[in-house]
Design a protein around this motif. Structure first.
Motif, short mmCIF file in Angstrom:
data_model
loop_
_atom_site.label_atom_id
_atom_site.label_comp_id
_atom_site.label_asym_id
_atom_site.label_seq_id
_atom_site.Cartn_x
_atom_site.Cartn_y
_atom_site.Cartn_z
N GLY A 116 -70.29 49.76 50.90
CA GLY A 116 -71.53 49.10 50.33
C GLY A 116 -72.08 50.36 49.67
N LEU A 117 -72.20 51.18 50.52
CA LEU A 117 -72.90 52.43 50.20
C LEU A 117 -72.16 53.36 49.17
N ILE A 118 -70.85 53.21 49.31
CA ILE A 118 -69.82 53.81 48.26
C ILE A 118 -70.27 53.44 47.04
N MET A 119 -69.95 51.91 47.11
CA MET A 119 -70.07 51.32 45.72
C MET A 119 -71.56 51.29 45.19
N ILE A 156 -72.18 52.89 41.36
CA ILE A 156 -73.06 52.19 40.27
C ILE A 156 -73.84 53.24 39.81
N PHE A 157 -74.66 53.94 40.62
CA PHE A 157 -75.50 54.83 40.12
C PHE A 157 -75.07 55.93 39.29
N ARG A 158 -73.98 56.52 39.75
CA ARG A 158 -73.38 57.45 39.05
C ARG A 158 -72.96 57.03 37.69
N ALA A 171 -76.71 71.70 55.15
CA ALA A 171 -75.59 71.22 56.00
C ALA A 171 -75.45 70.14 56.72
N GLY A 172 -74.43 69.52 56.76
CA GLY A 172 -74.10 68.31 57.45
C GLY A 172 -74.23 67.09 56.39
N ASP A 173 -74.70 67.27 55.41
CA ASP A 173 -75.19 65.98 54.26
C ASP A 173 -74.55 66.16 53.20
N ILE A 174 -73.86 65.08 52.66
CA ILE A 174 -73.11 65.07 51.52
C ILE A 174 -73.76 64.16 50.63
N HIS A 175 -75.19 63.61 50.78
CA HIS A 175 -75.87 62.79 49.63
C HIS A 175 -76.16 63.76 48.39
N ASP A 176 -75.80 63.48 47.28
CA ASP A 176 -76.17 64.32 46.08
C ASP A 176 -76.45 63.49 44.78
N GLY A 202 -84.89 74.68 46.24
CA GLY A 202 -85.30 73.05 46.51
C GLY A 202 -83.98 72.60 47.48
N LEU A 203 -84.29 72.06 48.55
CA LEU A 203 -83.66 71.68 49.49
C LEU A 203 -83.45 70.08 49.56
N ALA A 204 -82.21 69.61 49.46
CA ALA A 204 -82.06 67.94 49.37
C ALA A 204 -81.46 67.54 50.66
N LEU A 261 -80.77 63.52 52.81
CA LEU A 261 -81.24 62.08 53.30
C LEU A 261 -81.17 61.77 54.53
N LEU A 262 -80.40 62.32 55.43
CA LEU A 262 -80.16 61.96 56.78
C LEU A 262 -81.29 62.64 57.55
N THR A 263 -81.63 61.71 58.88
CA THR A 263 -82.65 62.16 59.56
C THR A 263 -82.12 63.74 60.33
N ASN A 272 -85.62 60.45 49.78
CA ASN A 272 -86.48 59.41 49.87
C ASN A 272 -86.89 59.18 51.34
N GLN A 273 -86.34 59.78 52.33
CA GLN A 273 -86.94 59.51 53.69
C GLN A 273 -88.01 60.48 54.20
N ILE A 274 -88.28 61.57 53.19
CA ILE A 274 -89.19 62.65 53.57
C ILE A 274 -90.57 62.06 53.42
N TRP A 318 -93.11 68.47 49.29
CA TRP A 318 -92.04 67.54 49.13
C TRP A 318 -92.50 66.53 48.16
N VAL A 319 -91.29 65.86 47.72
CA VAL A 319 -91.37 64.64 46.79
C VAL A 319 -90.24 63.88 47.02
N THR A 320 -90.61 62.50 46.62
CA THR A 320 -89.39 61.50 46.80
C THR A 320 -89.06 60.94 45.38
N ASP A 321 -89.36 61.70 44.26
CA ASP A 321 -89.00 61.08 43.00
C ASP A 321 -88.83 62.46 42.13
N ALA A 322 -87.67 62.40 41.27
CA ALA A 322 -87.19 63.60 40.63
C ALA A 322 -88.34 63.87 39.48
N MET A 323 -89.04 62.84 38.88
CA MET A 323 -89.95 63.49 37.98
C MET A 323 -91.09 63.94 38.36
C1 B12 Z 1 -75.40 55.97 48.16
C2 B12 Z 1 -75.37 56.41 49.78
C3 B12 Z 1 -74.62 57.20 50.37
C4 B12 Z 1 -73.19 57.61 49.50
C5 B12 Z 1 -73.65 58.92 48.79
C6 B12 Z 1 -72.89 59.10 47.57
C7 B12 Z 1 -73.41 60.53 47.08
N1 B12 Z 1 -72.58 61.13 46.19
O1 B12 Z 1 -74.52 61.10 47.24
C8 B12 Z 1 -72.13 57.84 50.66
C9 B12 Z 1 -71.25 56.65 50.79
C10 B12 Z 1 -71.37 59.01 50.53
C11 B12 Z 1 -73.26 57.69 52.00
C12 B12 Z 1 -72.79 58.20 53.28
C13 B12 Z 1 -73.53 58.22 54.32
N2 B12 Z 1 -74.69 57.64 54.66
CO1 B12 Z 1 -75.88 57.13 52.99
N3 B12 Z 1 -76.83 56.39 51.87
C14 B12 Z 1 -76.68 55.94 50.25
C15 B12 Z 1 -77.81 55.26 49.81
C16 B12 Z 1 -77.57 53.66 49.75
C17 B12 Z 1 -78.48 55.51 48.62
C18 B12 Z 1 -78.80 57.10 48.63
C19 B12 Z 1 -79.12 57.38 47.03
O2 B12 Z 1 -78.44 58.18 46.43
N4 B12 Z 1 -80.47 57.02 46.61
C20 B12 Z 1 -80.83 57.04 44.91
C21 B12 Z 1 -81.23 58.69 44.72
C22 B12 Z 1 -81.67 58.73 43.26
O3 B12 Z 1 -82.57 58.76 45.60
P1 B12 Z 1 -82.90 59.92 46.58
O4 B12 Z 1 -81.60 60.58 47.18
O5 B12 Z 1 -84.11 59.76 47.41
O6 B12 Z 1 -83.36 61.11 45.38
C23 B12 Z 1 -84.64 61.04 44.54
C24 B12 Z 1 -85.82 61.75 45.08
O7 B12 Z 1 -85.65 62.01 46.55
C25 B12 Z 1 -85.70 63.07 44.52
N5 B12 Z 1 -85.07 64.11 45.35
C26 B12 Z 1 -83.78 63.82 45.75
N6 B12 Z 1 -83.29 65.36 46.18
C27 B12 Z 1 -84.09 66.13 46.09
C28 B12 Z 1 -84.28 67.55 46.37
C29 B12 Z 1 -85.33 68.27 45.80
C30 B12 Z 1 -85.48 69.51 46.13
C31 B12 Z 1 -86.56 67.47 45.06
C32 B12 Z 1 -87.76 68.07 45.06
C33 B12 Z 1 -86.36 66.19 44.89
C34 B12 Z 1 -85.21 65.39 45.50
O8 B12 Z 1 -85.18 62.82 43.27
C35 B12 Z 1 -84.18 61.57 43.30
C36 B12 Z 1 -84.44 60.83 42.01
O9 B12 Z 1 -85.70 60.36 42.09
C37 B12 Z 1 -78.99 55.60 50.85
C38 B12 Z 1 -80.25 54.55 51.23
C39 B12 Z 1 -81.52 54.79 50.78
N7 B12 Z 1 -82.56 54.24 51.40
O10 B12 Z 1 -81.62 56.19 50.42
C40 B12 Z 1 -78.00 55.59 52.23
C41 B12 Z 1 -78.60 56.42 53.51
C42 B12 Z 1 -79.23 57.79 53.02
N8 B12 Z 1 -77.15 56.87 54.12
C43 B12 Z 1 -77.21 56.81 55.45
C44 B12 Z 1 -76.23 56.64 56.20
C45 B12 Z 1 -76.17 56.68 57.66
C46 B12 Z 1 -75.05 57.41 55.81
C47 B12 Z 1 -73.71 57.86 56.40
C48 B12 Z 1 -74.11 58.57 57.97
C49 B12 Z 1 -73.04 56.58 56.89
C50 B12 Z 1 -71.67 56.70 57.67
N9 B12 Z 1 -71.89 55.84 58.65
O11 B12 Z 1 -70.93 57.37 57.42
C51 B12 Z 1 -72.80 58.78 55.64
C52 B12 Z 1 -73.47 60.01 55.76
C53 B12 Z 1 -72.43 61.17 55.08
C54 B12 Z 1 -73.05 62.61 55.24
N10 B12 Z 1 -72.33 63.46 56.24
O12 B12 Z 1 -73.99 62.84 54.54
C55 B12 Z 1 -78.55 56.27 55.86
C56 B12 Z 1 -79.42 57.67 56.49
C57 B12 Z 1 -80.20 57.21 57.79
C58 B12 Z 1 -80.72 58.21 58.33
N11 B12 Z 1 -82.10 58.08 58.81
O13 B12 Z 1 -80.30 59.35 58.83
C59 B12 Z 1 -79.23 55.62 54.71
C60 B12 Z 1 -80.72 56.04 54.61
C61 B12 Z 1 -79.04 54.28 54.63
C62 B12 Z 1 -79.69 53.36 55.73
N12 B12 Z 1 -80.90 52.75 55.53
O14 B12 Z 1 -79.06 53.52 56.80
N13 B12 Z 1 -74.08 57.49 51.75
#
Ligand code: B12
Length: 223
Positions: A67-70, A74-76, A104-109, A151-153, A155-157, A188-190, A203-208
């Motif tokens: 589901g996460l991969i899907m 979709i977002f891509r 390091a250790g995080d592949i969310h991009d 800028g460091l990105a 999403l994992l704790t 978005n967890q920060i 810190w910010v949780t929104d790209a704009m």
């Molecule tokens: C898609 C997704 C994935 C995809 C990622 C694909 C990819 N190419 O990125 C895949 C399937 C690979 C994945 C894998 C995993 N995931 Co994941 N994933 C997600 C999901 C559903 C969406 C993340 C996302 O892209 N959001 C949309 C973007 C646009 O939002 P964003 O990242 O916050 O970015 C915005 C801002 O934060 C800001 N921003 C982002 N980066 C930066 C950097 C800077 C410098 C600045 C200023 C701003 C900024 O701008 C962006 C746009 O507005 C989240 C759920 C969630 N609530 O976030 C879980 C989530 C992050 N994943 C989670 C988990 C557990 C995992 C896995 C461990 C699952 C597993 N069992 O293997 C693995 C970890 C792999 C690894 N080592 O990194 C958990 C993390 C829990 C935790 N607290 O640690 C989450 C929260 C889901 C959950 N609720 O349980 N995942």
């Protein structure tokens, strides 16, 4: 006869389609909203909310990893549709140099790539180191690229420790120019508590909001 959907219905419907992983419907709705002249950034925001809901459903074990991969896929595809419009809308001038990467250790991009796209659209030069970037690579790239901001990105704790280690390394290195660079974090967890823990400047949780932050931080340097 069916009434046409109102803009607010279209927003709610797109969030629902992304959250329900309905790829074709989500992409069709994006096309409809673009045809209606909707703001691409609002569309990004709605998809992000959909992804947030996917994350919640993953936590509740309604979705699994597939589901996460899907959701990511979709977002891509949505970003592929929106990127040219965002770039056309905001062609900017040279504003500053940003070094960006997922720690390091995080592949969310997905979020990092959205930020990178917007920063580029606003005239910043972005050096994106990709995902799973060791602290030493940030330091090496900062030494060569001489950015205005790092800028460091993440999403994992578990990424918070990687961010903390990266910042510690950048701050304690002998080069004062690197040690004093503003370091910002996103994902978005920060929140403020996490920011304090890892020792980032902002810190910010929104790209704009990220773009505005970078504009503020480079305001003195670019004029
Ligand atoms: C898609 C997704 C994935 C995809 C990622 C694909 C990819 N190419 O990125 C895949 C399937 C690979 C994945 C894998 C995993 N995931 Co994941 N994933 C997600 C999901 C559903 C969406 C993340 C996302 O892209 N959001 C949309 C973007 C646009 O939002 P964003 O990242 O916050 O970015 C915005 C801002 O934060 C800001 N921003 C982002 N980066 C930066 C950097 C800077 C410098 C600045 C200023 C701003 C900024 O701008 C962006 C746009 O507005 C989240 C759920 C969630 N609530 O976030 C879980 C989530 C992050 N994943 C989670 C988990 C557990 C995992 C896995 C461990 C699952 C597993 N069992 O293997 C693995 C970890 C792999 C690894 N080592 O990194 C958990 C993390 C829990 C935790 N607290 O640690 C989450 C929260 C889901 C959950 N609720 O349980 N995942």
């Amino acid at each position: 006869m069916n009434q046409p959907l109102q803009p607010s219905d279209l927003r709610a419907e797109l969030i629902r389609c992304v959250a329900d992983l309905q790829e074709e419907e989500a992409l069709a709705l994006v096309q409809t909203r673009l045809a209606n002249g909707d703001d691409p950034l609002l569309i990004v925001e709605d998809c992000q909310e959909g992804l947030r809901q996917v994350g919640e459903r993953y936590e509740q074990r309604e979705y699994y990893l597939a589901g996460l991969i899907m959701a990511g896929e979709i977002f891509r595809q949505v970003m592929e549709l929106l990127a040219p419009l965002i770039q056309v809308r905001f062609s900017g001038h040279e504003s500053g140099v940003i070094l960006l990467g997922t720690v390091a250790g995080d592949i969310h991009d997905i979020g990092k790539n959205s930020l990178s796209l917007l920063l580029t659209s606003y005239g910043f030069t972005v050096h994106d180191l990709g995902v799973d970037v060791p602290a030493a690579d940030f330091l090496a790239a900062a030494t060569v690229r001489r950015p205005d901001i790092i800028g460091l990105a993440g999403l994992l704790t578990s990424s918070y420790d990687a961010m903390r280690d990266t910042i510690r390394l950048l701050r304690t290195v002998g080069d004062p120019a690197i040690a004093s660079l503003p370091i910002i974090v996103g994902g978005n967890q920060i929140d403020q508590q996490v920011c304090d823990y890892i020792g980032a400047d902002a810190w910010v949780t929104d790209a704009m909001a990220g773009v505005r932050l970078c504009q503020r931080l480079t305001a003195g340097a670019s004029t």
